[in-house]
Design an enzyme around this catalytic site. Structure first.
Site, PDB file in Angstrom:
ATOM      1  N   SER A 154       3.090  -1.945  -1.258  1.00  0.00           N
ATOM      2  CA  SER A 154       2.184  -2.543  -0.276  1.00  0.00           C
ATOM      3  C   SER A 154       2.529  -4.016  -0.045  1.00  0.00           C
ATOM      4  O   SER A 154       3.617  -4.315   0.435  1.00  0.00           O
ATOM      5  CB  SER A 154       0.737  -2.356  -0.734  1.00  0.00           C
ATOM      6  N   ASP A 178       5.379   2.065   0.802  1.00  0.00           N
ATOM      7  CA  ASP A 178       4.371   1.898   1.839  1.00  0.00           C
ATOM      8  C   ASP A 178       4.020   0.426   2.042  1.00  0.00           C
ATOM      9  O   ASP A 178       2.894  -0.006   1.754  1.00  0.00           O
ATOM     10  CB  ASP A 178       3.111   2.711   1.546  1.00  0.00           C
ATOM     11  N   HIS A 248      -1.955   5.976   1.032  1.00  0.00           N
ATOM     12  CA  HIS A 248      -1.216   4.745   0.754  1.00  0.00           C
ATOM     13  C   HIS A 248      -0.495   4.846  -0.589  1.00  0.00           C
ATOM     14  O   HIS A 248       0.682   4.468  -0.703  1.00  0.00           O
ATOM     15  CB  HIS A 248      -2.204   3.584   0.770  1.00  0.00           C
TER      16      HIS A 248
END
Length: 451
Positions: A154, A178, A248
């Site tokens: 992330s 991601d 996610h």
């Protein structure tokens, strides 16, 4: 007396945070997220000699880090509750299982813990500066940039990119799991992860319609299940907190599956997810060689990348099962029909082996068009790989609830494995499928000269 108690309690807290025998990831509470946290970056080194007890390191003390070996940095992202990432331990163990290396966990929980995402995102470049200071000391001791591997999740993916940019893209590799989309989408390359940040950049996009970044960011960008809703994740808000983070986080668990699981996830370079589902993107798999990219740790073994000194940005698609190890096994189902009129519909195929194990694939992403004497090749995806298929069942459906039941007249059906092209292809001739009725049959070996 109360003041003395508070003082002793405070001293215990300070000692537990700084003088730990085995440093651990910072654990904070939701209260910390509400009031916000100032940035403090803690680095913890794991090796095969200290698998379970980390060693605190910093830019002035490299500890037992062996500069001649590969060093993987694990960089987490936004932490809205303050809790440690549940996957950290598994990722450390998995990396040390596959290779004798240094694994440095980058703990910036003090900074990432806040309910205001913007505040965490604003600290990403500062984290990158701390990491550069540490890597500079590694280089001074004889380390090579070729051996630096950043794994960022992330916001951590963009932190990894910022570190790579500081070294003019000479880091060995960056894997973005991601990468965060909010506040980074549409930003110029210097303000996000991009392919020039390392010698090889691979990215897994698992939540492109919410928390993740939609567009390609690496030399190769993997889009599991099209990058959207991941199988096994809650589809509605009634799934609780998992509804927000499951898609996610799936990128992390897919990467983990490449470290310890006994299956290899193959991806297929393609222009779109639709083309992949329609079987138009399997040219990388041939009986002569396998040049399809692999997901996860071994993505940098991809032949098409290795033989190209200036590899283009490539998108690759694949589907997964609902649970780990997530592997799907791909087959082509070739159907040659002899209906007078065109038929449109879906096919469901089931396979069964002699032991009674069964696996099913519903090919229903869009209706197939069956024309007289025209072969249709459908891509079927199974969550089990049955070595010796004893029985096959087919079912045809137009999706219509009312109206007549149509028949699909099959001149020849052929089943061929993409994962194992050396396996004998299985055929069956002269079948008539009645709509919504399962037809079971024993296949026979196809003639060897048949294509």
């Amino acid at each position: 007396m109360l003041k003395l108690y508070l003082f002793i309690s405070l001293m215990c807290l300070v000692r537990s945070d700084t003088d730990e025998t085995c440093p651990s990831f910072t654990r904070l509470s939701f209260h910390s997220a509400v009031i916000g946290t100032g940035l403090n970056v803690k680095l913890m080194l794991y090796t095969r000699k200290n698998l379970t007890c980390a060693q605190a390191v910093n830019s002035t003390a490299l500890g037992n880090l062996n500069v001649t070996k590969k060093t993987a940095f694990i960089v987490h992202g936004f932490r809205p509750t303050g809790s440690p990432p549940v996957w950290i331990g598994d990722l450390v163990d998995g990396l040390l299982f596959v290779e004798d290396m240094n694994v440095v966990v980058v703990d910036w929980n003090r900074g990432a813990t806040t309910i205001i995402y913007n505040h965490a995102a604003s600290k990403t470049k500062k984290v990158a500066v701390v990491l550069k200071e540490f890597i500079d000391q590694m280089l001074a001791k004889g380390a090579s940039l070729d051996n630096i591997y950043m794994i960022g999740v992330s916001l951590g993916a963009h932190i990894s990119g910022f570190v790579g940019e500081m070294y003019d893209g000479q880091l060995g590799r960056i894997t973005g799991l991601d990468p965060a989309g909010p506040l980074f989408t549409g930003k110029p390359p210097q303000d996000r992860l991009d392919p020039s940040d390392a010698q090889f950049v691979d990215v897994i996009h698992s939540d492109i319609d919410a928390l993740g970044y939609r567009e390609p960011l690496g030399n190769i960008d993997f889009y599991p299940n099209g990058g959207l809703d991941q199988p096994g994740c809650p589809k509605t808000i009634f799934g609780g907190f998992q509804y927000f983070k499951c898609d996610h986080q799936r990128s992390v668990y897919l990467y983990l599956s490449s470290l310890r699981e006994n299956c290899t996830i193959t991806a297929y370079p393609c222009d779109s997810y639709r083309d992949y589902r329609n079987g138009k993107c399997v040219s990388c798999l041939t009986p002569q060689k396998e040049s399809c990219p692999l997901l996860g740790y071994y993505a940098d073994h991809w032949e098409d990348y290795l033989k190209d000194k200036d590899p283009p940005m490539t998108k690759a698609f694949f589907d997964t099962a609902e649970e780990k190890p997530f592997c799907m096994y791909h087959y082509f189902v070739d159907i040659l029909t002899w209906n007078k009129n065109i038929r449109k519909g879906d096919i469901t195929i089931k396979l069964r082996d002699k032991a009674g194990s069964t696996t099913e694939s519903k090919i229903n992403h869009e209706p197939a068009t069956f024309q007289k004497y025209h072969q249709v090749s459908l891509l079927a995806r199974f969550n089990q790989d049955l070595d010796k298929v004893a029985a096959i069942s087919l079912m045809f459906s137009t999706g219509s609830i009312v109206g007549p039941k149509y028949k699909l007249r099959i001149l020849r059906m052929k089943l061929r494995s993409l994962a194992h092209p050396e396996r004998p292809q299985l055929c069956r001739y002269d079948l008539v499928l009645t709509e919504n009725v399962e037809t079971v049959f024993q296949p026979i070996l196809c003639p060897k000269l048949q294509m």
